[in-house]
Motif scaffolding. Structure first.
Motif, PDB file in Angstrom:
ATOM      1  N   VAL A 109       0.821  -1.213   0.000  1.00 32.09           N
ATOM      2  CA  VAL A 109       0.000   0.000   0.000  1.00 32.09           C
ATOM      3  C   VAL A 109       0.860   1.270   0.000  1.00 32.09           C
ATOM      4  CG1 VAL A 109      -1.631   1.343   1.404  1.00 32.09           C
ATOM      5  CG2 VAL A 109      -2.005  -1.091   1.056  1.00 32.09           C
ATOM      6  N   THR A 110       1.966   1.245   0.732  1.00 30.27           N
ATOM      7  CA  THR A 110       2.814   2.438   0.833  1.00 30.27           C
ATOM      8  C   THR A 110       3.927   2.457  -0.206  1.00 30.27           C
ATOM      9  OG1 THR A 110       4.207   1.381   2.513  1.00 30.27           O
ATOM     10  CG2 THR A 110       2.347   2.719   3.299  1.00 30.27           C
ATOM     11  N   ASN A 111       4.052   1.369  -0.962  1.00 30.50           N
ATOM     12  CA  ASN A 111       5.062   1.245  -2.015  1.00 30.50           C
ATOM     13  C   ASN A 111       6.488   1.469  -1.494  1.00 30.50           C
ATOM     14  OD1 ASN A 111       5.821   0.652  -4.639  1.00 30.50           O
ATOM     15  ND2 ASN A 111       5.856   2.796  -5.233  1.00 30.50           N
ATOM     16  N   VAL A 112       6.802   0.813  -0.383  1.00 32.47           N
ATOM     17  CA  VAL A 112       8.167   0.844   0.139  1.00 32.47           C
ATOM     18  C   VAL A 112       8.736  -0.563   0.081  1.00 32.47           C
ATOM     19  CG1 VAL A 112       7.801   2.846   1.638  1.00 32.47           C
ATOM     20  CG2 VAL A 112       7.456   0.550   2.570  1.00 32.47           C
ATOM     21  N   GLY A 113      10.052  -0.648   0.001  1.00 29.71           N
ATOM     22  CA  GLY A 113      10.721  -1.942  -0.112  1.00 29.71           C
ATOM     23  C   GLY A 113      11.155  -2.540   1.205  1.00 29.71           C
ATOM     24  N   GLY A 114      10.985  -1.799   2.282  1.00 34.45           N
ATOM     25  CA  GLY A 114      11.387  -2.304   3.588  1.00 34.45           C
ATOM     26  C   GLY A 114      10.785  -1.465   4.692  1.00 34.45           C
ATOM     27  N   LEU A 115      10.606  -2.105   5.830  1.00 32.97           N
ATOM     28  CA  LEU A 115      10.025  -1.430   6.985  1.00 32.97           C
ATOM     29  C   LEU A 115      10.941  -1.560   8.196  1.00 32.97           C
ATOM     30  CD1 LEU A 115       6.411  -2.910   6.752  1.00 32.97           C
ATOM     31  CD2 LEU A 115       7.097  -0.590   6.120  1.00 32.97           C
ATOM     32  N   PRO A 116      11.253  -0.460   8.858  1.00 31.82           N
ATOM     33  CA  PRO A 116      11.916  -0.564  10.149  1.00 31.82           C
ATOM     34  C   PRO A 116      10.960  -1.253  11.126  1.00 31.82           C
ATOM     35  CG  PRO A 116      12.099   1.667   9.272  1.00 31.82           C
ATOM     36  CD  PRO A 116      11.095   0.935   8.429  1.00 31.82           C
ATOM     37  N   VAL A 117      11.501  -2.149  11.927  1.00 30.14           N
ATOM     38  CA  VAL A 117      10.698  -2.894  12.898  1.00 30.14           C
ATOM     39  C   VAL A 117      10.969  -2.329  14.286  1.00 30.14           C
ATOM     40  CG1 VAL A 117      10.188  -5.159  13.876  1.00 30.14           C
ATOM     41  CG2 VAL A 117      10.821  -4.962  11.450  1.00 30.14           C
ATOM     42  N   LEU A 118       9.882  -1.997  14.982  1.00 27.59           N
ATOM     43  CA  LEU A 118       9.980  -1.432  16.323  1.00 27.59           C
ATOM     44  C   LEU A 118       9.420  -2.413  17.343  1.00 27.59           C
ATOM     45  CD1 LEU A 118       8.591   2.156  15.554  1.00 27.59           C
ATOM     46  CD2 LEU A 118      10.957   1.350  15.390  1.00 27.59           C
ATOM     47  N   ASP A 119       9.979  -2.372  18.561  1.00 26.13           N
ATOM     48  CA  ASP A 119       9.398  -3.174  19.635  1.00 26.13           C
ATOM     49  C   ASP A 119       8.258  -2.388  20.282  1.00 26.13           C
ATOM     50  OD1 ASP A 119      10.578  -1.314  21.373  1.00 26.13           O
ATOM     51  OD2 ASP A 119      12.101  -2.700  22.108  1.00 26.13           O
ATOM     52  N   LYS A 120       7.660  -2.953  21.316  1.00 21.21           N
ATOM     53  CA  LYS A 120       6.508  -2.318  21.973  1.00 21.21           C
ATOM     54  C   LYS A 120       6.849  -0.949  22.559  1.00 21.21           C
ATOM     55  CE  LYS A 120       3.371  -5.630  21.679  1.00 21.21           C
ATOM     56  NZ  LYS A 120       2.244  -5.494  20.813  1.00 21.21           N
ATOM     57  N   LYS A 121       8.131  -0.729  22.856  1.00 17.16           N
ATOM     58  CA  LYS A 121       8.554   0.558  23.425  1.00 17.16           C
ATOM     59  C   LYS A 121       8.972   1.556  22.353  1.00 17.16           C
ATOM     60  CE  LYS A 121       9.972  -1.427  27.805  1.00 17.16           C
ATOM     61  NZ  LYS A 121      11.077  -1.676  28.734  1.00 17.16           N
ATOM     62  N   GLY A 122       8.818   1.163  21.083  1.00 14.07           N
ATOM     63  CA  GLY A 122       9.149   2.060  19.982  1.00 14.07           C
ATOM     64  C   GLY A 122      10.621   2.085  19.607  1.00 14.07           C
ATOM     65  N   ARG A 123      11.385   1.116  20.117  1.00 14.41           N
ATOM     66  CA  ARG A 123      12.810   1.038  19.789  1.00 14.41           C
ATOM     67  C   ARG A 123      13.015   0.269  18.492  1.00 14.41           C
ATOM     68  NH1 ARG A 123      14.120  -1.005  25.697  1.00 14.41           N
ATOM     69  NH2 ARG A 123      12.921  -2.645  24.734  1.00 14.41           N
ATOM     70  N   LEU A 124      13.949   0.736  17.692  1.00 10.73           N
ATOM     71  CA  LEU A 124      14.298   0.083  16.434  1.00 10.73           C
ATOM     72  C   LEU A 124      15.047  -1.210  16.732  1.00 10.73           C
ATOM     73  CD1 LEU A 124      14.489   0.279  13.312  1.00 10.73           C
ATOM     74  CD2 LEU A 124      16.646   1.510  13.663  1.00 10.73           C
ATOM     75  N   ILE A 125      14.516  -2.337  16.229  1.00 14.26           N
ATOM     76  CA  ILE A 125      15.153  -3.627  16.524  1.00 14.26           C
ATOM     77  C   ILE A 125      15.443  -4.456  15.279  1.00 14.26           C
ATOM     78  CG2 ILE A 125      14.252  -3.783  18.879  1.00 14.26           C
ATOM     79  CD1 ILE A 125      12.138  -5.770  17.744  1.00 14.26           C
ATOM     80  N   GLY A 126      15.010  -3.996  14.106  1.00 11.03           N
ATOM     81  CA  GLY A 126      15.268  -4.778  12.904  1.00 11.03           C
ATOM     82  C   GLY A 126      14.668  -4.134  11.666  1.00 11.03           C
ATOM     83  N   MET A 127      14.787  -4.862  10.552  1.00  8.53           N
ATOM     84  CA  MET A 127      14.201  -4.446   9.272  1.00  8.53           C
ATOM     85  C   MET A 127      13.552  -5.668   8.639  1.00  8.53           C
ATOM     86  SD  MET A 127      14.721  -1.200   8.276  1.00  8.53           S
ATOM     87  CE  MET A 127      14.540  -1.278   6.506  1.00  8.53           C
ATOM     88  N   VAL A 128      12.424  -5.454   7.998  1.00 11.76           N
ATOM     89  CA  VAL A 128      11.806  -6.495   7.189  1.00 11.76           C
ATOM     90  C   VAL A 128      11.675  -5.909   5.784  1.00 11.76           C
ATOM     91  CG1 VAL A 128       9.411  -5.878   7.796  1.00 11.76           C
ATOM     92  CG2 VAL A 128       9.946  -8.195   7.023  1.00 11.76           C
ATOM     93  N   THR A 129      12.086  -6.688   4.784  1.00 13.25           N
ATOM     94  CA  THR A 129      12.159  -6.188   3.414  1.00 13.25           C
ATOM     95  C   THR A 129      11.353  -7.069   2.456  1.00 13.25           C
ATOM     96  OG1 THR A 129      14.103  -7.496   2.810  1.00 13.25           O
ATOM     97  CG2 THR A 129      14.505  -5.339   3.864  1.00 13.25           C
ATOM     98  N   ARG A 130      11.184  -6.561   1.245  1.00  8.07           N
ATOM     99  CA  ARG A 130      10.528  -7.351   0.202  1.00  8.07           C
ATOM    100  C   ARG A 130      11.288  -8.655  -0.034  1.00  8.07           C
ATOM    101  NH1 ARG A 130       9.257  -2.604  -4.101  1.00  8.07           N
ATOM    102  NH2 ARG A 130       7.357  -1.859  -3.116  1.00  8.07           N
ATOM    103  N   SER A 131      12.598  -8.595   0.040  1.00  8.71           N
ATOM    104  CA  SER A 131      13.399  -9.820  -0.144  1.00  8.71           C
ATOM    105  C   SER A 131      13.069 -10.851   0.924  1.00  8.71           C
ATOM    106  CB  SER A 131      14.892  -9.491  -0.122  1.00  8.71           C
ATOM    107  OG  SER A 131      15.237  -8.708  -1.226  1.00  8.71           O
ATOM    108  N   ASP A 132      12.878 -10.403   2.161  1.00 11.11           N
ATOM    109  CA  ASP A 132      12.487 -11.333   3.235  1.00 11.11           C
ATOM    110  C   ASP A 132      11.152 -11.992   2.902  1.00 11.11           C
ATOM    111  OD1 ASP A 132      14.742 -10.596   4.808  1.00 11.11           O
ATOM    112  OD2 ASP A 132      13.621  -8.925   5.702  1.00 11.11           O
ATOM    113  N   LEU A 133      10.219 -11.186   2.391  1.00 11.26           N
ATOM    114  CA  LEU A 133       8.898 -11.716   2.038  1.00 11.26           C
ATOM    115  C   LEU A 133       8.981 -12.681   0.862  1.00 11.26           C
ATOM    116  CD1 LEU A 133       6.789  -8.468   2.444  1.00 11.26           C
ATOM    117  CD2 LEU A 133       6.866 -10.432   4.001  1.00 11.26           C
ATOM    118  N   LEU A 134       9.820 -12.365  -0.130  1.00  4.27           N
ATOM    119  CA  LEU A 134       9.994 -13.272  -1.267  1.00  4.27           C
ATOM    120  C   LEU A 134      10.658 -14.578  -0.834  1.00  4.27           C
ATOM    121  CD1 LEU A 134      11.010 -10.789  -4.080  1.00  4.27           C
ATOM    122  CD2 LEU A 134       8.901 -12.130  -3.931  1.00  4.27           C
TER     123      LEU A 134
END
Length: 148
Positions: A109-134
Motif C-alpha cells: 500500500v505504501t510502495n516501500v521496499g522495507g520497513l523498520p521494525v519497532l518493539d513495543k517501546k518504539g525502539r528500532l530492533i530490525g528491518m523487514v524487506t521485500r526480499s524477506d517476504l519473497l
C-alpha cells in the motif's frame, strides 16, 4: 506455528545497519554499498528512529544536471550534505509482533521496499524487506522433496 501465524519478529533481519542524522551522504552511500543493502534507518544520538534513506534517494541526489559527470566529483559534492537533508522523515514502521501478512500489505500500500521494525517501546530492533517476504514465499511454495 503455521506460516499464517508468522510474526514480523521471526522474519526480520536483526543485523541492523544505521546511520546518524549528521552523517554525510557519501558515507551513507559507502555504507549501503559495503553492506549490500538498499536502505538505512537514520537514528539520533539516543538510537531513536528519525528517518530512512535509500539507495534511490542517493541516486536522485547524484543524478542532477547540476552535478559534475565525474564520479569522484559527485562524491565530493555528497560530502557537503548531511543525511538529514534528504532522508524521508517519519518512515512507515511496523511492530515486531505484527503478522507478516500485515507487513506485506503495508509495503504494498505504501510502495516501500522495507520497513523498520519497532518493539513495543518504539525502539528500532530490525528491518523487514521485500526480499524477506519473497524468501518466505519461496519457502512456502517450494515443493518438499519426499523423504526416503
Amino acid at each position: 506455528m503455521t506460516q499464517s501465524n508468522l510474526k514480523v519478529k521471526q522474519l526480520m533481519s536483526k543485523s541492523l545497519f544505521t546511520i546518524n542524522l549528521d552523517t554525510t551522504l557519501d558515507v551513507a552511500l559507502k555504507s549501503l554499498n559495503a553492506n549490500s543493502i538498499h536502505r538505512l534507518p537514520v537514528v539520533d544520538n539516543d538510537g531513536n528512529l528519525k528517518g530512512i534513506i535509500t539507495d534511490r534517494d542517493l541516486r536522485l541526489a547524484t543524478d542532477s544536471p547540476f552535478l559534475p559527470e565525474n564520479n569522484e566529483d559527485r562524491l565530493e559534492k555528497l560530502r557537503l550534505h548531511k543525511v538529514s537533508s534528504i532522508m524521508k522523515q517519519n518512515p512507515v514502521t511496523i511492530e515486531d509482533f505484527s503478522p507478516v501478512v500485515e507487513a506485506a500489505k503495508l509495503m504494498r500500500v505504501t510502495n516501500v521496499g522495507g520497513l523498520p521494525v519497532l518493539d513495543k517501546k518504539g525502539r528500532l530492533i530490525g528491518m523487514v524487506t521485500r526480499s524477506d517476504l519473497l524468501d518466505l514465499l519461496i519457502k512456502v511454495l517450494e515443493p518438499v522433496p519426499p523423504q526416503s
